[in-house]
Structure formats: structure tokens, C-alpha cells
Design a protein around this motif. Structure first.
Motif, PDB file in Angstrom:
ATOM      1  N   THR A 383       9.111  28.856 -10.660  1.00 32.06           N
ATOM      2  CA  THR A 383       9.588  30.213 -10.383  1.00 32.06           C
ATOM      3  C   THR A 383       8.743  30.873  -9.295  1.00 32.06           C
ATOM      4  O   THR A 383       7.517  30.972  -9.444  1.00 32.06           O
ATOM      5  N   PRO A 384       9.349  31.328  -8.193  1.00 32.16           N
ATOM      6  CA  PRO A 384       8.580  32.009  -7.145  1.00 32.16           C
ATOM      7  C   PRO A 384       8.022  33.333  -7.663  1.00 32.16           C
ATOM      8  O   PRO A 384       8.726  34.080  -8.361  1.00 32.16           O
ATOM      9  N   PRO A 385       6.772  33.650  -7.360  1.00 31.64           N
ATOM     10  CA  PRO A 385       6.217  34.937  -7.791  1.00 31.64           C
ATOM     11  C   PRO A 385       7.036  36.130  -7.317  1.00 31.64           C
ATOM     12  O   PRO A 385       7.119  37.148  -8.024  1.00 31.64           O
ATOM     13  N   ASP A 386       7.664  36.021  -6.127  1.00 30.58           N
ATOM     14  CA  ASP A 386       8.487  37.128  -5.632  1.00 30.58           C
ATOM     15  C   ASP A 386       9.646  37.424  -6.582  1.00 30.58           C
ATOM     16  O   ASP A 386      10.041  38.578  -6.758  1.00 30.58           O
ATOM     17  N   VAL A 387      10.180  36.370  -7.203  1.00 30.30           N
ATOM     18  CA  VAL A 387      11.266  36.567  -8.160  1.00 30.30           C
ATOM     19  C   VAL A 387      10.749  37.322  -9.379  1.00 30.30           C
ATOM     20  O   VAL A 387      11.423  38.216  -9.907  1.00 30.30           O
ATOM     21  N   LEU A 388       9.559  36.966  -9.829  1.00 29.30           N
ATOM     22  CA  LEU A 388       8.975  37.679 -10.962  1.00 29.30           C
ATOM     23  C   LEU A 388       8.740  39.146 -10.628  1.00 29.30           C
ATOM     24  O   LEU A 388       8.920  40.024 -11.478  1.00 29.30           O
ATOM     25  N   GLU A 389       8.333  39.424  -9.410  1.00 26.29           N
ATOM     26  CA  GLU A 389       8.130  40.817  -9.020  1.00 26.29           C
ATOM     27  C   GLU A 389       9.432  41.595  -9.038  1.00 26.29           C
ATOM     28  O   GLU A 389       9.485  42.749  -9.446  1.00 26.29           O
ATOM     29  N   GLN A 390      10.502  40.943  -8.583  1.00 22.73           N
ATOM     30  CA  GLN A 390      11.800  41.628  -8.520  1.00 22.73           C
ATOM     31  C   GLN A 390      12.442  41.745  -9.897  1.00 22.73           C
ATOM     32  O   GLN A 390      13.054  42.768 -10.214  1.00 22.73           O
ATOM     33  N   SER A 393       7.571  41.128 -13.979  1.00 23.85           N
ATOM     34  CA  SER A 393       6.328  41.874 -13.896  1.00 23.85           C
ATOM     35  C   SER A 393       5.536  41.492 -12.665  1.00 23.85           C
ATOM     36  O   SER A 393       5.258  40.310 -12.437  1.00 23.85           O
ATOM     37  N   PRO A 394       5.107  42.457 -11.857  1.00 20.17           N
ATOM     38  CA  PRO A 394       4.215  42.145 -10.739  1.00 20.17           C
ATOM     39  C   PRO A 394       2.866  41.621 -11.206  1.00 20.17           C
ATOM     40  O   PRO A 394       2.213  40.874 -10.484  1.00 20.17           O
ATOM     41  N   ILE A 395       2.458  41.992 -12.418  1.00 22.10           N
ATOM     42  CA  ILE A 395       1.192  41.489 -12.944  1.00 22.10           C
ATOM     43  C   ILE A 395       1.291  39.986 -13.210  1.00 22.10           C
ATOM     44  O   ILE A 395       0.423  39.209 -12.829  1.00 22.10           O
ATOM     45  N   LEU A 396       2.367  39.569 -13.854  1.00 24.17           N
ATOM     46  CA  LEU A 396       2.566  38.149 -14.110  1.00 24.17           C
ATOM     47  C   LEU A 396       2.752  37.391 -12.805  1.00 24.17           C
ATOM     48  O   LEU A 396       2.279  36.252 -12.659  1.00 24.17           O
ATOM     49  N   ALA A 397       3.421  38.003 -11.847  1.00 26.16           N
ATOM     50  CA  ALA A 397       3.594  37.370 -10.535  1.00 26.16           C
ATOM     51  C   ALA A 397       2.253  37.111  -9.868  1.00 26.16           C
ATOM     52  O   ALA A 397       1.999  36.026  -9.334  1.00 26.16           O
ATOM     53  N   GLU A 398       1.376  38.102  -9.900  1.00 30.97           N
ATOM     54  CA  GLU A 398       0.051  37.930  -9.301  1.00 30.97           C
ATOM     55  C   GLU A 398      -0.760  36.901 -10.072  1.00 30.97           C
ATOM     56  O   GLU A 398      -1.524  36.122  -9.481  1.00 30.97           O
ATOM     57  N   ARG A 402      -2.465  33.504  -8.343  1.00 27.22           N
ATOM     58  CA  ARG A 402      -3.881  33.140  -8.446  1.00 27.22           C
ATOM     59  C   ARG A 402      -4.061  31.799  -9.145  1.00 27.22           C
ATOM     60  O   ARG A 402      -4.883  30.974  -8.738  1.00 27.22           O
ATOM     61  N   MET A 403      -3.315  31.589 -10.209  1.00 22.22           N
ATOM     62  CA  MET A 403      -3.433  30.347 -10.952  1.00 22.22           C
ATOM     63  C   MET A 403      -3.054  29.155 -10.077  1.00 22.22           C
ATOM     64  O   MET A 403      -3.754  28.134 -10.069  1.00 22.22           O
ATOM     65  N   ARG A 404      -1.966  29.280  -9.325  1.00 22.46           N
ATOM     66  CA  ARG A 404      -1.529  28.179  -8.476  1.00 22.46           C
ATOM     67  C   ARG A 404      -2.496  27.920  -7.324  1.00 22.46           C
ATOM     68  O   ARG A 404      -2.576  26.799  -6.825  1.00 22.46           O
ATOM     69  N   ARG A 405      -3.223  28.943  -6.893  1.00 23.05           N
ATOM     70  CA  ARG A 405      -4.207  28.771  -5.819  1.00 23.05           C
ATOM     71  C   ARG A 405      -5.582  28.390  -6.349  1.00 23.05           C
ATOM     72  O   ARG A 405      -6.491  28.117  -5.574  1.00 23.05           O
ATOM     73  N   GLY A 406      -5.740  28.378  -7.666  1.00 20.93           N
ATOM     74  CA  GLY A 406      -7.037  28.063  -8.245  1.00 20.93           C
ATOM     75  C   GLY A 406      -8.013  29.210  -8.213  1.00 20.93           C
ATOM     76  O   GLY A 406      -9.217  29.023  -8.427  1.00 20.93           O
ATOM     77  N   PHE A 432      -3.913  48.144 -13.970  1.00 24.47           N
ATOM     78  CA  PHE A 432      -2.470  47.997 -14.111  1.00 24.47           C
ATOM     79  C   PHE A 432      -1.869  49.043 -15.041  1.00 24.47           C
ATOM     80  O   PHE A 432      -0.679  48.995 -15.347  1.00 24.47           O
ATOM     81  N   GLY A 433      -2.695  49.936 -15.536  1.00 27.02           N
ATOM     82  CA  GLY A 433      -2.171  51.076 -16.294  1.00 27.02           C
ATOM     83  C   GLY A 433      -2.039  50.837 -17.769  1.00 27.02           C
ATOM     84  O   GLY A 433      -1.456  51.650 -18.477  1.00 27.02           O
ATOM     85  N   GLY A 434      -2.563  49.706 -18.278  1.00 31.60           N
ATOM     86  CA  GLY A 434      -2.535  49.496 -19.716  1.00 31.60           C
ATOM     87  C   GLY A 434      -1.189  49.060 -20.255  1.00 31.60           C
ATOM     88  O   GLY A 434      -0.981  49.018 -21.451  1.00 31.60           O
ATOM     89  N   GLN A 435      -0.216  48.771 -19.386  1.00 37.09           N
ATOM     90  CA  GLN A 435       1.087  48.318 -19.860  1.00 37.09           C
ATOM     91  C   GLN A 435       1.549  47.154 -19.014  1.00 37.09           C
ATOM     92  O   GLN A 435       1.168  47.003 -17.858  1.00 37.09           O
ATOM     93  N   LEU A 436       2.379  46.320 -19.612  1.00 35.72           N
ATOM     94  CA  LEU A 436       2.969  45.193 -18.911  1.00 35.72           C
ATOM     95  C   LEU A 436       4.473  45.227 -19.113  1.00 35.72           C
ATOM     96  O   LEU A 436       4.949  45.245 -20.243  1.00 35.72           O
ATOM     97  N   ASP A 437       5.222  45.248 -18.021  1.00 35.00           N
ATOM     98  CA  ASP A 437       6.671  45.100 -18.104  1.00 35.00           C
ATOM     99  C   ASP A 437       6.992  43.680 -17.675  1.00 35.00           C
ATOM    100  O   ASP A 437       7.074  43.374 -16.497  1.00 35.00           O
ATOM    101  N   LEU A 438       7.130  42.793 -18.659  1.00 32.70           N
ATOM    102  CA  LEU A 438       7.311  41.375 -18.359  1.00 32.70           C
ATOM    103  C   LEU A 438       8.766  40.998 -18.117  1.00 32.70           C
ATOM    104  O   LEU A 438       9.059  39.900 -17.686  1.00 32.70           O
ATOM    105  N   PHE A 439       9.673  41.910 -18.400  1.00 37.08           N
ATOM    106  CA  PHE A 439      11.053  41.491 -18.481  1.00 37.08           C
ATOM    107  C   PHE A 439      11.982  42.237 -17.548  1.00 37.08           C
ATOM    108  O   PHE A 439      13.196  42.220 -17.721  1.00 37.08           O
ATOM    109  N   GLY A 440      11.458  42.921 -16.546  1.00 34.79           N
ATOM    110  CA  GLY A 440      12.304  43.527 -15.544  1.00 34.79           C
ATOM    111  C   GLY A 440      13.279  44.538 -16.089  1.00 34.79           C
ATOM    112  O   GLY A 440      14.444  44.236 -16.302  1.00 34.79           O
ATOM    113  N   GLY A 441      12.843  45.763 -16.292  1.00 28.62           N
ATOM    114  CA  GLY A 441      13.750  46.793 -16.795  1.00 28.62           C
ATOM    115  C   GLY A 441      13.724  46.925 -18.295  1.00 28.62           C
ATOM    116  O   GLY A 441      14.281  47.859 -18.850  1.00 28.62           O
ATOM    117  N   GLY A 442      13.061  45.973 -18.972  1.00 24.88           N
ATOM    118  CA  GLY A 442      12.939  46.081 -20.411  1.00 24.88           C
ATOM    119  C   GLY A 442      11.839  47.048 -20.786  1.00 24.88           C
ATOM    120  O   GLY A 442      11.172  47.643 -19.957  1.00 24.88           O
TER     121      GLY A 442
END
Length: 570
Positions: A383-390, A393-398, A402-406, A432-442
Motif C-alpha cells: 500500500t502506498p503511503p500516499d493512499v493511506l494519507e488520502q 491516517s497520515p500518522i500510519l502513512a509516515e 520510516r519503516m520501509r526506509r529503516g 499528532f494531537g493524541g488521536q489517530l484516525d486510521l480509517f479515513g473519515g471514521g
């Protein structure tokens, strides 16, 4: 059937008949979790155990040459084993017949303890192997039987009873039970397997090493390096895994291990997916009971003796690799598989959500992500990180970037203690504000209120949990000695006092006065995460939210400034 682009295979696992193994590691449970992970081929493990072999023969049928599928893929058999809301299609999951043998024997004046994985193409071959091994030791005592059988002789039995079978030395660097183990291993493959060494063509690196480490040793150039989970519960499948693009059958898989490229130069053993080796529980040297963890240079300086108890240290994988290495940098033979280092998704979510990996919150997030992106490896690898951002979650995307780059934070494991791999610093997580939106609009997932980590500042939820406890601290008076420490304008102060005399209270009062008098920024350093959390909560409860104060452990403080000065793209 496998995807045209290839398939993933985890070839070293254990059944419920092995010690310290989950009861859920039955064939249906393994198949279900393999589907959730995105793995198409799984070893059966433990085919030497009569009880497990009976289940294999009852529940599996051959689908392709040497590959087996569930005869009756009944969802009721794995109901309740998967994360909430996750469905598994096990019809495409295949098994290959495998078993791990623990050989303990004496050679060259030393006791040798070597673990090897056997592979067989059919049940008749397995039954012939088991008949011979049953005459040597008790196959019913453990799914991974302990036999007084030389590794060379084990290989000979395999070749005689299953000519199409093959043997792979397991987790070759583990100190206690492996081919190159510091406690009871050998220095070369040839020393272990003698005149049959040519029949060994692949080596399992284990969780505490990676191909970069192994490719420091020229004697291993002729061997293909494989990576497997060695899991004892189905949810741990795929901690390490192999990626193939070859025919979907036992013989094609075996040939790809022998020759990762075909005659036309096409890559058929494509890649291994690895733990970061520091996460493995034998990466560094040390003593777990003494909480002593050492790099090889430190071990060498100490003569291999624990500085705490005076006993010999458990020498880890990194030390042992360096001991045998004859290169300064890794050199990969032509056609070597690619290498991807990843963090298991539950561990990644545990870090982002601030709760344990076995919690309901992580299970819910894991299930939602698997349902959305198809499988764990579809998310982590494809999954491309850009897709995760769109979409998510931008946090999961980042985190994925980082994980893929080591670009990860590593705390190495030692002496049976798993290491810890993190993606973000504590300060970054708070930003990141203490919250994670992992599901895009959820609905965003709130950060947990009780987080035991080495933070550099306190999150608002964590602060709220201690406000009641410290409500009266503002009004609490200082005694004359405490007042002297809190009010002193000296550049250096030493406070000597016994337990319960109010040292922490005096320190908090001093920091609060300095900040309220405009004499910041203030840095408070302590030794433990617990002390840092308590100090941070007490101080931030009495100063403005934007007060320039940092509270950290010594390690957290140093790590903060290392990252502050680092180029994130370097």
C-alpha cells in the motif's frame, strides 16, 4: 491459487504438540491466520509427532504436487480466533510438510545442540522418516523431538527415506541451539555436515540476524538465506517470511531455494521479509537476570564476564557473526533475494495507540485495517503511503515510510529478551494531537490515558489521571530544609536525604519557582520511566501549558537531541 505476481511462504512453525505453543495452532487456525496475514504457503511443522501427523493426514489433501490444502475448510473451526469482524478465506492456503528436530550429541569433545528443519514432498516419505527416527528416540514427547542424533546422520536418514526432501539448518545463530551458536555450535557448515555438506543449500537466518549480517561471511556465499517466523501461535505467523515468484508446488519452491534465479536470469526467490534484527531476543550479549545488555566490543573488553554477577555472559548473535566475519561490509552474491525489514502490524499499532499489542483496541484497529486493505502484508508491503494519507491516517502513512526506509528507533534484545523497535519519538507522538484516525473519515481512536513509556512531555489524558492525586500539592508547605533547596540561587546544589524526606516534592517546587520567575527553560533528568512520568505530571500540573520544561530519562534526553540534529532523509 497464488497471485500471478508471486506468493509468500512461512516455512517454519509449530503445532499444539510442541511445548509452549498455543492450542490455536491447529491446521484451521494456522490457515485462517495465514489468510489474514496474506501468506499463501505455511509449513505444517512437527510432522514427526504421531498425534499431529494423524491430524495432518485427516484434515489435509494434496492440491498441487507437494502442497496440501484443508480437506474441509469449516469456518467454525477457527471462529473466535481472529480479530473482531475479520473473515478469512482459507481455500487458497497451502501447507508443505515440515518438522524441526533438536539434535543433541557429542562431537569434537563438545556437546552440540543443533536444530534442523526437515522438508518432505509426501506423507509416505514422512512415514518412512518417522519409522527410522522412532527407533532412535521418543517422537511423542514433544512436537520438536530431542534426539541423540548427529546432524550429519539426520541428513543421511532424510536423503535415504525421502530422496526429494531437503534439510535447512534452523535459526543458525541462536546461542543455545543452532549451527553457529556460541554455546554449542560449529564454525562452518562443513564441520557440522561433513561429507554431506553439498546437500545443504539454504540456511535460516533467525530473528536476531538479517542478510546484511550473514553476508559479512564469505563462507556463506553459496547458501540461500531464508527467513521464517518459527511461530508458536498462529497470530505470530509472518514475523519473517519468504517471497516467491515461481511454480506453485513443492518442487518449484525447493528449486527456487537451490537457485534463486532461473536459467534465464528471472528471479524466482524474490525476497525475504525480516524482523529488524535488533528485535530478536539474542541480538546483543548480556544477562537478563542482571539487566545487563552489551555490544560486542563491551563484551570483549570484559572478557565475556557479566560485570554484575561475575558469571559468563550469554554471547549474542551480533558478537558471533563478527567473530566469523571476514568482510568489512556485506557482499551479496548475484541473484540474491531482496530484503525488506518490517515491524509487525500489531506492534506498529501498539506504538501508535499507546496500548499493549494484545489489547482490544489494537485488535479492533488491526481488524479494520485488514478488512480495508486485504491483509497485513498487503498493507505493510504494497500500500502506498500516499493512499493511506488520502484514505486513512497520515500518522500510519509516515510510520510506513520510516519503516520501509529503516528509519526506526532500535533497542536491541539480549539473552532471551526481545528488543523493541519504535517508529516515533514520544514528542512526535504527542505532536499528532493524541488521536489517530486510521480509517479515513471514521471515528478517531483516542490515545490511551495510561501509557508507560519514556515521554519527554506529558499528554493531556495522562495529566488528567494524576491531577486528583496532586490536587493538594500546591498548598503543601515546605519545611526549612526543603525551602532552602527550592529557593537557592546557587548554580550547583546537592541534596542528600533518605527515603520519604520529600526530595521529589522539593525538586518540583524548585522547578515551578524557576519557571514562574521566568528562569526557564528547565530540564529535569531522572533514571526511570516511572520517575519521569511522576515528575512530569507534578510539574505540568502547576505551570502554564506552554512552560519551557523537559522531563525525561537520561536515554530519552539523549535520543531527543540525536533526532533533533539528524537529517530525516539521510
Amino acid at each position: 491459487m497464488a497471485d500471478a505476481t508471486g506468493y509468500l511462504a512461512d516455512l517454519h512453525i509449530h503445532s499444539p504438540f510442541s511445548r509452549a505453543t498455543s492450542k490455536a495452532s491447529h491446521l484451521h487456525g494456522l490457515a485462517a491466520w495465514a489468510a489474514v496475514k496474506g501468506i499463501q504457503v505455511v509449513g505444517t511443522g512437527d510432522f514427526t509427532h504421531p498425534g499431529w501427523l494423524g491430524q495432518v493426514a485427516e484434515h489435509l489433501e494434496e492440491a498441487e504436487p507437494g502442497f496440501f490444502r484443508l480437506r474441509d475448510p469449516d469456518p467454525k473451526q477457527y471462529a473466535g480466533l481472529l480479530p473482531p469482524g475479520v473473515q478469512a478465506d482459507v481455500s487458497s492456503i497451502r501447507f508443505v510438510l515440515t518438522a524441526e528436530i533438536s539434535s543433541i550429541y557429542k562431537r569434537g569433545g563438545r556437546v552440540r545442540k543443533i536444530h534442523n528443519i526437515l522438508f518432505a514432498p509426501d506423507l509416505d516419505s514422512v512415514r518412512r522418516i518417522n519409522t527410522v527416527l522412532a527407533g532412535i528416540g521418543n517422537l511423542e514427547s514433544d512436537g520438536r523431538p530431542i534426539l541423540g542424533l548427529d546432524s550429519r546422520d539426520l541428513l543421511e536418514i532424510l536423503l535415504e527415506q525421502a530422496p526429494e526432501g531437503f534439510l535447512v539448518p534452523a535459526h543458525i545463530w541462536t546461542p543455545w541451539f543452532s549451527l553457529f551458536g556460541s554455546k554449542s555450535g560449529f564454525d562452518t557448515v562443513e564441520e557440522c555436515f561433513g561429507d554431506l555438506s553439498d546437500h545443504i543449500f539454504a540456511l535460516e537466518t533467525g530473528l536476531s540476524s538479517d542478510p546484511d549480517m550473514n553476508r559479512m561471511i564469505s563462507a556463506l556465499d553459496r547458501f540461500t538465506l531464508v527467513s521464517n517466523s518459527d511461530c508458536h501461535s498462529p497470530g505470530k505467523l509472518g514475523r519473517e517470511v519468504n517471497m516467491f515468484k515461481t511454480g506453485f508446488d513443492y518442487f518449484s519452491l525447493r528449486d527456487a531455494l537451490k537457485q534463486p534465479q532461473d536459467g534465464q536470469g528471472a528471479q524466482r526467490f524474490v525476497a525475504t521479509v525480516e524482523f529488524y534484527p535488533e528485535e530478536g531476543k539474542y541480538h546483543c550479549d548480556g544477562h537478563r537476570k542482571c539487566a545487563v545488555s552489551l555490544e560486542p566490543a563491551e563484551t570483549l573488553k570484559l572478557g565475556g564476564i557479566c560485570p554484575s554477577c561475575g558469571r559468563p555472559l550469554t554471547v549474542g548473535v551480533l558478537y558471533r557473526v563478527m567473530e566469523l566475519a571476514d568482510r568489512d561490509t556485506p557482499l551479496y552474491p548475484p541473484g540474491s533475494p531482496a530484503v525488506y525489514s518490517l515491524i509487525p502490524l500489531v506492534e506498529l499499532l501498539s506504538e501508535l495507540l499507546g496500548v499493549g499489542p494484545a489489547t482490544k483496541k489494537v485488535a479492533a484497529a488491526y481488524g479494520a485495517l485488514v478488512n480495508r486493505y486485504g491483509s497485513e502484508f498487503a498493507l505493510l508491503l504494497d500500500t502506498p503511503p500516499d493512499v493511506l494519507e488520502q484514505e486513512g491516517s497520515p500518522i500510519l502513512a509516515e510510520a510506513l515510510r520510516r519503516m520501509r526506509r529503516g528509519k526506526v528507533i532500535r533497542k536491541a534484545g539480549y539473552d532471551g529478551q526481545f528488543g523493541v523497535i519504535k517508529v516515533f519519538t514520544e514528542r512526535e507522538l504527542r505532536s499528532f494531537g493524541g488521536q489517530l484516525d486510521l480509517f479515513g473519515g471514521g471515528k478517531p481512536l483516542k490515545r490511551a490515558t495510561r501509557v508507560r513509556r519514556s515521554r519527554l512531555a506529558v499528554t493531556k489524558p495522562a495529566l488528567n489521571t494524576v491531577k486528583k492525586k496532586n490536587k493538594k500539592e500546591k498548598e503543601k508547605d515546605l519545611n526549612p530544609e526543603q525551602e532552602q533547596a527550592a529557593a537557592s540561587r546557587a548554580r550547583h546544589i546537592i541534596v542528600r536525604a533518605g527515603p520519604g524526606t520529600g526530595k521529589t516534592h522539593s525538586l518540583v517546587a524548585r522547578v515551578v519557582r524557576l519557571l514562574n520567575n521566568g528562569r526557564g527553560p528547565c530540564t529535569v533528568i531522572t533514571f526511570t520511566n516511572r520517575a519521569a512520568d511522576e515528575l512530569r505530571a507534578r510539574i505540568t500540573a502547576r505551570v502554564p501549558a506552554d512552560a519551557p520544561v523537559m522531563v525525561a530519562t537520561l536515554h530519552g534526553y539523549c535520543l531527543h537531541y540525536l533526532f533533533r540534529g539528524a537529517d530525516p532523509d539521510s
